[in-house]
Design a protein around this motif. Sequence first.
Motif, PDB file in Angstrom:
ATOM      1  N   ALA A  66       0.827  -1.199   0.000  1.00  0.00           N
ATOM      2  CA  ALA A  66       0.000   0.000   0.000  1.00  0.00           C
ATOM      3  C   ALA A  66       0.869   1.260   0.000  1.00  0.00           C
ATOM      4  O   ALA A  66       0.634   2.180  -0.781  1.00  0.00           O
ATOM      5  N   MET A  67       1.915   1.264   0.825  1.00  0.00           N
ATOM      6  CA  MET A  67       2.749   2.465   0.914  1.00  0.00           C
ATOM      7  C   MET A  67       3.671   2.604  -0.297  1.00  0.00           C
ATOM      8  O   MET A  67       3.608   3.582  -1.029  1.00  0.00           O
ATOM      9  N   GLY A  68       4.515   1.592  -0.458  1.00  0.00           N
ATOM     10  CA  GLY A  68       5.552   1.677  -1.486  1.00  0.00           C
ATOM     11  C   GLY A  68       4.977   1.641  -2.880  1.00  0.00           C
ATOM     12  O   GLY A  68       5.420   2.379  -3.766  1.00  0.00           O
ATOM     13  N   GLY A  69       3.984   0.779  -3.098  1.00  0.00           N
ATOM     14  CA  GLY A  69       3.402   0.642  -4.428  1.00  0.00           C
ATOM     15  C   GLY A  69       2.792   1.944  -4.896  1.00  0.00           C
ATOM     16  O   GLY A  69       3.113   2.451  -5.978  1.00  0.00           O
ATOM     17  N   LEU A  70       1.959   2.528  -4.052  1.00  0.00           N
ATOM     18  CA  LEU A  70       1.285   3.759  -4.463  1.00  0.00           C
ATOM     19  C   LEU A  70       2.273   4.917  -4.611  1.00  0.00           C
ATOM     20  O   LEU A  70       2.217   5.668  -5.584  1.00  0.00           O
ATOM     21  N   ALA A  71       3.179   5.030  -3.640  1.00  0.00           N
ATOM     22  CA  ALA A  71       4.165   6.111  -3.716  1.00  0.00           C
ATOM     23  C   ALA A  71       4.988   5.975  -4.992  1.00  0.00           C
ATOM     24  O   ALA A  71       5.235   6.954  -5.697  1.00  0.00           O
ATOM     25  N   GLY A  72       5.383   4.744  -5.307  1.00  0.00           N
ATOM     26  CA  GLY A  72       6.206   4.516  -6.489  1.00  0.00           C
ATOM     27  C   GLY A  72       5.463   4.835  -7.772  1.00  0.00           C
ATOM     28  O   GLY A  72       6.000   5.480  -8.673  1.00  0.00           O
ATOM     29  N   VAL A  73       4.215   4.378  -7.857  1.00  0.00           N
ATOM     30  CA  VAL A  73       3.433   4.634  -9.073  1.00  0.00           C
ATOM     31  C   VAL A  73       3.259   6.134  -9.269  1.00  0.00           C
ATOM     32  O   VAL A  73       3.452   6.663 -10.368  1.00  0.00           O
ATOM     33  N   THR A  87       9.540  -4.282   9.096  1.00  0.00           N
ATOM     34  CA  THR A  87       9.711  -5.066   7.875  1.00  0.00           C
ATOM     35  C   THR A  87       9.144  -4.309   6.676  1.00  0.00           C
ATOM     36  O   THR A  87       9.722  -4.309   5.586  1.00  0.00           O
ATOM     37  N   ALA A  88       8.016  -3.652   6.886  1.00  0.00           N
ATOM     38  CA  ALA A  88       7.401  -2.892   5.796  1.00  0.00           C
ATOM     39  C   ALA A  88       8.296  -1.722   5.385  1.00  0.00           C
ATOM     40  O   ALA A  88       8.562  -1.518   4.203  1.00  0.00           O
ATOM     41  N   ILE A  89       8.803  -0.979   6.362  1.00  0.00           N
ATOM     42  CA  ILE A  89       9.656   0.180   6.045  1.00  0.00           C
ATOM     43  C   ILE A  89      10.894  -0.252   5.272  1.00  0.00           C
ATOM     44  O   ILE A  89      11.280   0.359   4.279  1.00  0.00           O
ATOM     45  N   VAL A  90      11.462  -1.365   5.738  1.00  0.00           N
ATOM     46  CA  VAL A  90      12.699  -1.838   5.136  1.00  0.00           C
ATOM     47  C   VAL A  90      12.474  -2.258   3.678  1.00  0.00           C
ATOM     48  O   VAL A  90      13.353  -2.129   2.833  1.00  0.00           O
ATOM     49  N   ASN A  91      11.276  -2.742   3.368  1.00  0.00           N
ATOM     50  CA  ASN A  91      10.965  -3.160   1.997  1.00  0.00           C
ATOM     51  C   ASN A  91      10.465  -2.021   1.128  1.00  0.00           C
ATOM     52  O   ASN A  91      10.294  -2.193  -0.076  1.00  0.00           O
ATOM     53  N   PHE A  92      10.220  -0.873   1.744  1.00  0.00           N
ATOM     54  CA  PHE A  92       9.633   0.242   1.005  1.00  0.00           C
ATOM     55  C   PHE A  92      10.385   0.593  -0.282  1.00  0.00           C
ATOM     56  O   PHE A  92       9.773   0.704  -1.342  1.00  0.00           O
ATOM     57  N   ARG A 102       7.765   2.491  -9.456  1.00  0.00           N
ATOM     58  CA  ARG A 102       8.171   3.715 -10.130  1.00  0.00           C
ATOM     59  C   ARG A 102       8.615   3.431 -11.562  1.00  0.00           C
ATOM     60  O   ARG A 102       8.177   4.073 -12.495  1.00  0.00           O
ATOM     61  N   SER A 103       9.493   2.434 -11.710  1.00  0.00           N
ATOM     62  CA  SER A 103      10.009   2.199 -13.059  1.00  0.00           C
ATOM     63  C   SER A 103       8.916   1.661 -13.979  1.00  0.00           C
ATOM     64  O   SER A 103       8.855   2.026 -15.147  1.00  0.00           O
ATOM     65  N   GLU A 104       8.017   0.835 -13.430  1.00  0.00           N
ATOM     66  CA  GLU A 104       6.939   0.318 -14.279  1.00  0.00           C
ATOM     67  C   GLU A 104       6.000   1.441 -14.698  1.00  0.00           C
ATOM     68  O   GLU A 104       5.511   1.463 -15.826  1.00  0.00           O
ATOM     69  N   ALA A 105       5.739   2.367 -13.775  1.00  0.00           N
ATOM     70  CA  ALA A 105       4.865   3.482 -14.118  1.00  0.00           C
ATOM     71  C   ALA A 105       5.577   4.422 -15.084  1.00  0.00           C
ATOM     72  O   ALA A 105       4.974   4.953 -16.013  1.00  0.00           O
TER      73      ALA A 105
END
Lengths: 602, 337, 298
Positions: C111-118, C165-170, C178-181
Amino acid sequence: MSEVPLLDVRDLTVEFHTRRGTVRAVEHIDLTLAKGETLAIVGESGSGKSVTSYAVMRILDRAGRIAEGSVRFTGLNVHDATEEAMRDLRGREMSMIFQNPRAALNPIRKVGRQIADILVRHVQAASNDAAEKAVEALEQVRIARPRERYHAYPFELSGGMCQRVVIALALACRPQLLIADEPTTGLDVTTQKAVMDLVVELTRERGMSTILITHDLGLAAAYCDRVVVMEKGHVVETADSKAIFKAPAHGYTKKLMRATPRPGVTLRDLLPEDSPSTSPRLRGEVVARSAAGEEAPPRIATVEKAPHPDPLPASGEREKDGVGGEAEPLLVVEKLVKEYPRQGAPAGLKKLFAKRPSPEPDVFRAVDGISFSVDRGESVGLVGESGCGKSTTSMMVMRLLDKTDGMIRFAGGDIGEIPAKNFARLPARSRIQMVFQDPTDSLNPRFTAARAIADPILRLGEAGGRDAVRARCEDLARQVGLPIELLDRFPHQLSGGQKARVGIARAIALKPDLIILDEPTAALDVSVQAVVLNLLQDLKDTLRMSYLFVSHDLNVVRLLCNRVIVMRTGRIVEQGETSRVLKAPEADYTRDLLAAIPHPPL
Amino acid sequence: MLAMILKRLLVAIPSLIGVVIITFLLTRALPGDPAAYFAGPAATQEAIAQVRAKLGLDQPLPTQFMRYAADLARGDLGTSLTTGQPVATEIRNRLPASAELTLLGLIISVLIAVPLGILAATRPGSLVDHACRVLTTAGVSLPVFFTGLILVYVFYYLLGFAPAPLGRLDVFFSAPEAITGFYLLDSLIARDLETFRAALAQLLLPALTLAIFSLAPIARMTRASMLAVLASDFVRTARANGLTPFTVVVTYAFRNAMLPVVTTLGMVFSFLLGANVLVEKVFAWPGIGSYAVEALIASDFAPVQGFVLTMAALYVALNLVIDILYGLIDPRVRIEA
Amino acid sequence: MTPLTFRRDEPAARTSGLLAVVKHGRYVIGENPVTGFAFALFVVIVFAAVFGPYVVPYDPLASDTAAALKGPSAAHWFGTDQLGRDVFSRVVVATRLDFVIALASVALVFAMGGLAGVAAGFFGGWTDRIVGRLADTIMAFPLFVLAMGIVAALGNTVQNIVIATAIVNFPLYARIARSEANIRRDAGFVMAARLSGNGEFRILLAHILPNIMPIMIVQMSLTMGYAILNAAGLSFIGLGVRPPTAEWGIMVAEGAAFMVSGEWWIAFFPGLALMVAVFCFNLLGDGLRDIVDPQRRT
């Protein structure tokens, strides 16, 4: 010719092992090539022309193998030779140049070193004089300042320059046979001419034999003695290049010939001769479907027949299309400028500017103060080589990109002042639409054809219920000759021609006044291109639209456009009636462009 | 070349600043009152207030940060509650033990993984290829502390080949004179082969544990990038020009394939430095990892913070080395700098 | 008129699309039995996580000093530990905790990393710079070390292990998204969507996100394994979960001392369970990648 041919291919069959079983890419083909002869192998994608050449060099990848037949090179059987013997042959006796020259060179090794590697490998040079000989090889392919270029990496060279290096690699050891696999695809037409002239001159000088593999019949006939036409893994015709243009024997060759845009023909001439009674759109459907390898018979749809007008109507006739003779043109562009910060400029362009003695300006002008107009019902061609600013111009007119300076007036309103971000939701959006270069890339992979066509209707049109939208989609599909049953398919389930039709249907869904066609057929095979071009012409006439046709191909522009604008390095070098510009060009650059188009011996 | 290194150094600076900010924020995120925390459980209200003033916790946050940064600049990482020693000294003393272990582990794994990946890529579908695939998938699935324990059980308890997993050197040996801090090198410099052998015996199992752990990503990336490069156009050109398989694979393919592998090394280092903590715990290794773990259990925060900061600084430095290495291989990076 | 009502118009296409995926999935599993095996293993893990506590033979917390430190036997398949607790029961019961920790942290980071990256990849500019800087700063730490620091600072709880664990994977998620978007930002179909009158947010949600989802799901499966390892590693060094709770990392830590004296089963079986679970998620991720994107096979 009584002597042993240099290359003799008999009954060759090449198989590939795939996940779906064995596929025969080439079946029972025969080829001969005499010493000093130039031969072209012509075919559309998937015809097996490249595979044939790989089999000759025996560089098929792991999955492929020669299943039947023989390849004899100077009497030696390539199939039975040991790998060591083949390695000695490759590069020294037979060599190859490839499509996409930049990728064909090792990106992190100096180009001179790459040539030296081959010279040393084939004992043409010792390690102490290899560098010197590599510089000579660079000199022979007319690379300026070869001694400096020796130390260059491929990314520092332009595409044409890279292709010269690849040629230098291939000819370094003076082989007897050169195979050129689409050597100029992706290069600009003037670069193409320079590269092809160089290849012909060098090979002729050395008495070498050449095989040119290409999809371009014109190029083949212009540069080769004989032409072999391949279709779906079979050779369908072999003939002298002069003869093949005059009297093509095989049906496929005829079709290919007809579909190739060339001077002195009209759009309709590109379509196959048969079934003249059917509407061109329906015929287009037949061709597109057969190209996709579909067995289902074409659906008979009732389409109002559009009488085909002359592609170059007299100017008096055109007046009628405008809303009154004195009305302002549909699109007026004045002193349009687009600047980019220099840092973002691509390496090739940097190179171009580096030669200037004066300190570089901070910005790079992709479009440099151009002015032109498009009348209602008119087709205007925007022509130029890569980097000339034609795409940037079209993106600004399209309002996908903000201008730096200048004015864009559309139907009386100044649309240039509206930021691209806000333009998407304005009613004016629906009046300018676009057909994209790559039909695959321009369709959302997760949307069905119907959903893609419906998207503009849902966002900007008066949709009025889902049944109405669906009906409108079917209507549009019928108009562009897309079988209704394909509407529920996803892009990957459609052929290239069908995808192009979906893209066109989407563009006309809102009944726009102006459509920008951005090289709409560049990614298509020539027979599909013929059909799509005709479709575009018909639609323009029925829907009374204007086209701004962006292209690099003057022969295609000639067929579709009333007027043409020639661009170079962000400026317009010439514009005028298509027939006039092509027959009597005023600018030197236009003359160069025209001269660079391959001229088949007619 | 020098310009590129300087540019990379400049790029590393914001990373370091980010690291300092995050470690600072981690301190302030401590649950409850940090002053009470640092003063210890038995402290009076007055003592806590004193500590608060001493630590500057009564100051506004930016002031506190400046003070923290100033302390760091002087090399002051605070004092451990349990040992009473300055954290910086402890870390400096223990760092060579961790570094020796990690480096040896990395060297072993690169020496195995890269040739394995290349062999697998040049012979797709062969036995080596299958072995490589199984090994890489299994390798990333092994919890590093579990591998260590299995090795201890097999080589110490069952076979008796390895010494007891208790530190860097058997009690009967004395540490060589510290020059590099690496026992292997120091004992060689002192020409003390007995100590060298003893140190190596202690080092081998934990280093092997780390090697098994980092082998998988390196081999996997080597294989994948080798496969991609071997299928590329320029390798086809090289083949079509009759270059020998050796030249094609080594001169043309290998150097290009190393680019993504070098990038992967950054990630591998990240994993290794983390795994190091777990391995040190399993083998009672007196490095900075076990120092941090002991402090964690005792709720002694200054050493943990110092440890996180040191590890991050090390990692930034390693990434800098990787960037420079990348530039050495790839002219595109070098020239654009 | 909304797109939703329009979509209902073409159920045939939807099902045929879904059917094709199922068919392709079956083909991939048939072609690659390892993926089938991984899927079966996954079902077992989920079963143990859901029903574990109800089917195990012993109470995982009940000690029985008389039966302490016994090797594997018919009564105690995985032996007993120093307190006489049944290792098998503890291993099975621990599945739920480990699985939930991993799942929660992966969902959180998605939820965090995916959306931020996109958003970063699509909008570029400041959004991109902020997300990129954040990811870079996290990446400047060795990840496990940062997780240690976070748990130590936030407090020693299961919840904080999930957060750490979530932060570390962010950065990983943010970068992939990001790159896919970013590669789709100027794709023809996105420009076409603009021409059709879609606003930028609409393009992001309706056009770009659905195209990125398959890649993100593969990534989730691959990082599930890493999340489990991370959580177990943290509890192995005494962070997060505390004894006597049954958790694989702690159980290995408790058994570690007995490894040198020969009682291998105490640490071995929880370690094995950990390994099998991670192995399963890695295989599954690879298999999913084959289904989603056959070209990326390695």
